[in-house]
Write a protein that holds these residues in place. Sequence first.
Motif, PDB file in Angstrom:
ATOM      1  N   LEU A  16       0.844  -1.197   0.000  1.00 11.52           N
ATOM      2  CA  LEU A  16       0.000   0.000   0.000  1.00 11.52           C
ATOM      3  C   LEU A  16       0.879   1.247   0.000  1.00 11.52           C
ATOM      4  O   LEU A  16       1.975   1.228   0.553  1.00 11.52           O
ATOM      5  CB  LEU A  16      -0.916  -0.011   1.233  1.00 11.52           C
ATOM      6  CG  LEU A  16      -1.980  -1.114   1.250  1.00 11.52           C
ATOM      7  CD1 LEU A  16      -2.689  -1.155   2.586  1.00 11.52           C
ATOM      8  CD2 LEU A  16      -2.988  -0.894   0.134  1.00 11.52           C
ATOM      9  N   PRO A  17       0.404   2.330  -0.612  1.00  9.73           N
ATOM     10  CA  PRO A  17       1.256   3.519  -0.719  1.00  9.73           C
ATOM     11  C   PRO A  17       1.486   4.159   0.645  1.00  9.73           C
ATOM     12  O   PRO A  17       0.551   4.327   1.421  1.00  9.73           O
ATOM     13  CB  PRO A  17       0.430   4.450  -1.621  1.00  9.73           C
ATOM     14  CG  PRO A  17      -0.972   3.998  -1.457  1.00  9.73           C
ATOM     15  CD  PRO A  17      -0.929   2.530  -1.205  1.00  9.73           C
ATOM     16  N   LEU A  73     -12.982  -4.786   1.974  1.00 10.54           N
ATOM     17  CA  LEU A  73     -12.113  -4.476   0.836  1.00 10.54           C
ATOM     18  C   LEU A  73     -12.497  -5.306  -0.389  1.00 10.54           C
ATOM     19  O   LEU A  73     -12.633  -4.783  -1.493  1.00 10.54           O
ATOM     20  CB  LEU A  73     -10.650  -4.730   1.203  1.00 10.54           C
ATOM     21  CG  LEU A  73     -10.051  -3.798   2.261  1.00 10.54           C
ATOM     22  CD1 LEU A  73      -8.612  -4.186   2.562  1.00 10.54           C
ATOM     23  CD2 LEU A  73     -10.132  -2.344   1.814  1.00 10.54           C
ATOM     24  N   LEU A  76     -15.915  -4.186  -1.768  1.00 13.10           N
ATOM     25  CA  LEU A  76     -15.816  -2.913  -2.490  1.00 13.10           C
ATOM     26  C   LEU A  76     -15.240  -3.147  -3.878  1.00 13.10           C
ATOM     27  O   LEU A  76     -15.769  -2.675  -4.883  1.00 13.10           O
ATOM     28  CB  LEU A  76     -14.930  -1.937  -1.719  1.00 13.10           C
ATOM     29  CG  LEU A  76     -14.630  -0.626  -2.457  1.00 13.10           C
ATOM     30  CD1 LEU A  76     -15.894   0.195  -2.613  1.00 13.10           C
ATOM     31  CD2 LEU A  76     -13.570   0.184  -1.741  1.00 13.10           C
ATOM     32  N   LYS A  77     -14.144  -3.915  -3.914  1.00 12.44           N
ATOM     33  CA  LYS A  77     -13.457  -4.123  -5.191  1.00 12.44           C
ATOM     34  C   LYS A  77     -14.332  -4.882  -6.181  1.00 12.44           C
ATOM     35  O   LYS A  77     -14.338  -4.575  -7.373  1.00 12.44           O
ATOM     36  CB  LYS A  77     -12.148  -4.881  -4.941  1.00 12.44           C
ATOM     37  CG  LYS A  77     -11.301  -5.123  -6.173  1.00 12.44           C
ATOM     38  CD  LYS A  77     -10.711  -3.837  -6.728  1.00 12.44           C
ATOM     39  CE  LYS A  77     -10.064  -4.088  -8.081  1.00 12.44           C
ATOM     40  NZ  LYS A  77      -9.658  -2.847  -8.736  1.00 12.44           N
ATOM     41  N   ILE A 110     -17.746   7.225  -7.743  1.00  8.78           N
ATOM     42  CA  ILE A 110     -18.125   5.949  -7.134  1.00  8.78           C
ATOM     43  C   ILE A 110     -19.532   6.073  -6.584  1.00  8.78           C
ATOM     44  O   ILE A 110     -19.865   7.058  -5.932  1.00  8.78           O
ATOM     45  CB  ILE A 110     -17.152   5.565  -6.005  1.00  8.78           C
ATOM     46  CG1 ILE A 110     -15.768   5.315  -6.588  1.00  8.78           C
ATOM     47  CG2 ILE A 110     -17.635   4.324  -5.266  1.00  8.78           C
ATOM     48  CD1 ILE A 110     -14.725   4.983  -5.546  1.00  8.78           C
ATOM     49  N   ILE A 118     -12.257  11.035  -6.959  1.00  8.66           N
ATOM     50  CA  ILE A 118     -13.461  11.276  -6.167  1.00  8.66           C
ATOM     51  C   ILE A 118     -13.168  12.048  -4.883  1.00  8.66           C
ATOM     52  O   ILE A 118     -14.052  12.638  -4.297  1.00  8.66           O
ATOM     53  CB  ILE A 118     -14.210   9.967  -5.845  1.00  8.66           C
ATOM     54  CG1 ILE A 118     -13.525   9.205  -4.723  1.00  8.66           C
ATOM     55  CG2 ILE A 118     -14.370   9.066  -7.032  1.00  8.66           C
ATOM     56  CD1 ILE A 118     -14.552   8.552  -3.841  1.00  8.66           C
ATOM     57  N   ARG A 119     -11.898  12.050  -4.466  1.00  9.56           N
ATOM     58  CA  ARG A 119     -11.566  12.856  -3.293  1.00  9.56           C
ATOM     59  C   ARG A 119     -11.779  14.334  -3.576  1.00  9.56           C
ATOM     60  O   ARG A 119     -12.139  15.106  -2.695  1.00  9.56           O
ATOM     61  CB  ARG A 119     -10.109  12.611  -2.880  1.00  9.56           C
ATOM     62  CG  ARG A 119      -9.961  11.383  -2.020  1.00  9.56           C
ATOM     63  CD  ARG A 119      -8.512  11.149  -1.674  1.00  9.56           C
ATOM     64  NE  ARG A 119      -7.758  10.754  -2.859  1.00  9.56           N
ATOM     65  CZ  ARG A 119      -6.452  10.521  -2.842  1.00  9.56           C
ATOM     66  NH1 ARG A 119      -5.766  10.667  -1.725  1.00  9.56           N
ATOM     67  NH2 ARG A 119      -5.828  10.128  -3.940  1.00  9.56           N
ATOM     68  N   LEU A 149      -5.744   4.854   0.835  1.00 10.88           N
ATOM     69  CA  LEU A 149      -5.356   3.454   0.668  1.00 10.88           C
ATOM     70  C   LEU A 149      -6.435   2.674  -0.084  1.00 10.88           C
ATOM     71  O   LEU A 149      -6.140   1.898  -0.992  1.00 10.88           O
ATOM     72  CB  LEU A 149      -5.120   2.805   2.040  1.00 10.88           C
ATOM     73  CG  LEU A 149      -3.983   3.401   2.874  1.00 10.88           C
ATOM     74  CD1 LEU A 149      -3.873   2.698   4.214  1.00 10.88           C
ATOM     75  CD2 LEU A 149      -2.658   3.305   2.129  1.00 10.88           C
ATOM     76  N   VAL A 150      -7.700   2.919   0.286  1.00  7.67           N
ATOM     77  CA  VAL A 150      -8.785   2.178  -0.342  1.00  7.67           C
ATOM     78  C   VAL A 150      -8.890   2.552  -1.826  1.00  7.67           C
ATOM     79  O   VAL A 150      -9.046   1.679  -2.690  1.00  7.67           O
ATOM     80  CB  VAL A 150     -10.115   2.464   0.403  1.00  7.67           C
ATOM     81  CG1 VAL A 150     -11.293   1.961  -0.393  1.00  7.67           C
ATOM     82  CG2 VAL A 150     -10.092   1.816   1.776  1.00  7.67           C
ATOM     83  N   LEU A 151      -8.756   3.842  -2.144  1.00  3.96           N
ATOM     84  CA  LEU A 151      -8.825   4.249  -3.551  1.00  3.96           C
ATOM     85  C   LEU A 151      -7.645   3.687  -4.341  1.00  3.96           C
ATOM     86  O   LEU A 151      -7.776   3.351  -5.519  1.00  3.96           O
ATOM     87  CB  LEU A 151      -8.860   5.783  -3.668  1.00  3.96           C
ATOM     88  CG  LEU A 151     -10.166   6.433  -3.200  1.00  3.96           C
ATOM     89  CD1 LEU A 151     -10.087   7.944  -3.346  1.00  3.96           C
ATOM     90  CD2 LEU A 151     -11.356   5.902  -3.980  1.00  3.96           C
ATOM     91  N   HIS A 152      -6.500   3.569  -3.667  1.00  6.58           N
ATOM     92  CA  HIS A 152      -5.348   2.955  -4.328  1.00  6.58           C
ATOM     93  C   HIS A 152      -5.662   1.504  -4.696  1.00  6.58           C
ATOM     94  O   HIS A 152      -5.412   1.063  -5.820  1.00  6.58           O
ATOM     95  CB  HIS A 152      -4.124   3.014  -3.416  1.00  6.58           C
ATOM     96  CG  HIS A 152      -2.957   2.218  -3.912  1.00  6.58           C
ATOM     97  ND1 HIS A 152      -2.049   2.710  -4.827  1.00  6.58           N
ATOM     98  CD2 HIS A 152      -2.556   0.949  -3.658  1.00  6.58           C
ATOM     99  CE1 HIS A 152      -1.156   1.785  -5.103  1.00  6.58           C
ATOM    100  NE2 HIS A 152      -1.432   0.714  -4.390  1.00  6.58           N
ATOM    101  N   LEU A 153      -6.236   0.767  -3.742  1.00  9.68           N
ATOM    102  CA  LEU A 153      -6.593  -0.639  -4.005  1.00  9.68           C
ATOM    103  C   LEU A 153      -7.601  -0.737  -5.145  1.00  9.68           C
ATOM    104  O   LEU A 153      -7.531  -1.653  -5.970  1.00  9.68           O
ATOM    105  CB  LEU A 153      -7.173  -1.289  -2.747  1.00  9.68           C
ATOM    106  CG  LEU A 153      -6.150  -1.767  -1.717  1.00  9.68           C
ATOM    107  CD1 LEU A 153      -6.851  -2.304  -0.483  1.00  9.68           C
ATOM    108  CD2 LEU A 153      -5.243  -2.851  -2.307  1.00  9.68           C
ATOM    109  N   LYS A 179      -7.793   1.063  -7.705  1.00  5.91           N
ATOM    110  CA  LYS A 179      -7.142   1.264  -9.004  1.00  5.91           C
ATOM    111  C   LYS A 179      -6.297   0.063  -9.412  1.00  5.91           C
ATOM    112  O   LYS A 179      -5.908  -0.056 -10.570  1.00  5.91           O
ATOM    113  CB  LYS A 179      -6.242   2.509  -8.953  1.00  5.91           C
ATOM    114  CG  LYS A 179      -6.995   3.812  -9.135  1.00  5.91           C
ATOM    115  CD  LYS A 179      -6.022   4.940  -9.439  1.00  5.91           C
ATOM    116  CE  LYS A 179      -6.740   6.275  -9.526  1.00  5.91           C
ATOM    117  NZ  LYS A 179      -5.802   7.382  -9.728  1.00  5.91           N
TER     118      LYS A 179
END
Lengths: 206, 206
Positions: free
Chosen positions: A18-19, A48, A51-52, A64, A89-90, B29-33, B35
């Motif tokens: 994760l970043p 998670l 959502l994905k 989203i 979306i942020r 983190l969630v938006l990263h996942l 993508k």
Amino acid sequence: MEFSSKLLQNAVHEMSQLPGIGKRTALRLVLHLLKQPEERTEHLSNALVKLKSEVNFCKKCHNISDTELCEICASTKRDGTVVCVVEDIRDVMAIENTSQYNGLYHVLGGKISPMEGVGPQDLNITSLVQRVKEGTIKELIFALSSTMEGDTTNFYIYRQLEGTEVATSTIARGISVGDELEYADEVTLGRSILNRVPFESSIKAT
Amino acid sequence: MEFSSKLLQNAVHEMSQLPGIGKRTALRLVLHLLKQPEERTEHLSNALVKLKSEVNFCKKCHNISDTELCEICASTKRDGTVVCVVEDIRDVMAIENTSQYNGLYHVLGGKISPMEGVGPQDLNITSLVQRVKEGTIKELIFALSSTMEGDTTNFYIYRQLEGTEVATSTIARGISVGDELEYADEVTLGRSILNRVPFESSIKAT
């Protein structure tokens, strides 16, 4: 980092993908989960995965959404003639928080960035041009970050819109409200002088 | 923070339960996942769930291990007469990294902390006393952090060991190697003078 367990190593490895999460932070998070009841881990991983696999993007603005059309696009109270173009979306959430905007959005999903291998075809640009060509949109507001990638993306979209009659604008760049002039960077300060606004309109805004 | 999707909100909520992860970081983190390819999310959640459900602790020292006895406890090359008492497995990893210790460990799983509702019965103390009473251990090294909780835990264990012949020691507190004296805190500097070591032994250590 040497681990006494392959399971632990694997969990830390996945977490550290994760970043902004390094190996040490990943280890701390994983050990925290280990101390918590099993439901904690299950809830997290279910949320998670769900959502994905079930995520849905608004077919109009690509925000989203749990429904086919997001709440903003579906609302009859919003002004459908203005569309604000944002990166992700942020940005929608940030602008919505200001309560100053009543139009619709278009989420590009990124910026054109040859360095990161992101080209126009990876972004929701075709659907934006399509929306404009349908004719109801009168103004597009570009609200991408003012970096080289943001400017490139703005300009690419601008070129795609040639021949249409839509007005385009960008959000104002300037000194943040409450900031001291002496600490502002020169580019921003310079732009804020060039793009000065009539005093009367600045009073109205507050 | 208002979300346009319940699924997203749920994922962000679960992610923000982790220590040091706020709502904004969780969203990032969630938006990263989102993508990333679906496997990324699956691998992460599988690794976490698998670790939590299949994790095994060494039955001797309570270190995380894939086998019944961890590698350190099972090794014939380690000195079974010295046991280093630590708070958690990160401390084991830190000490192992120094390559300066050849004994065994005992992982308590925390420190006695009435403020956080952690009592002696929540820690692996009984099994430590049991190990000592078996008679092979000659020295216990307390390597807990030097906070009130750490000192309390050390003292509690020390009292439990009354009547046994085990020697106890704590790791040395002092000025970090390479640190400037003028910036050291007074307590540490004071202790490092009180607990000074013969010059010859300091040469040997380098």
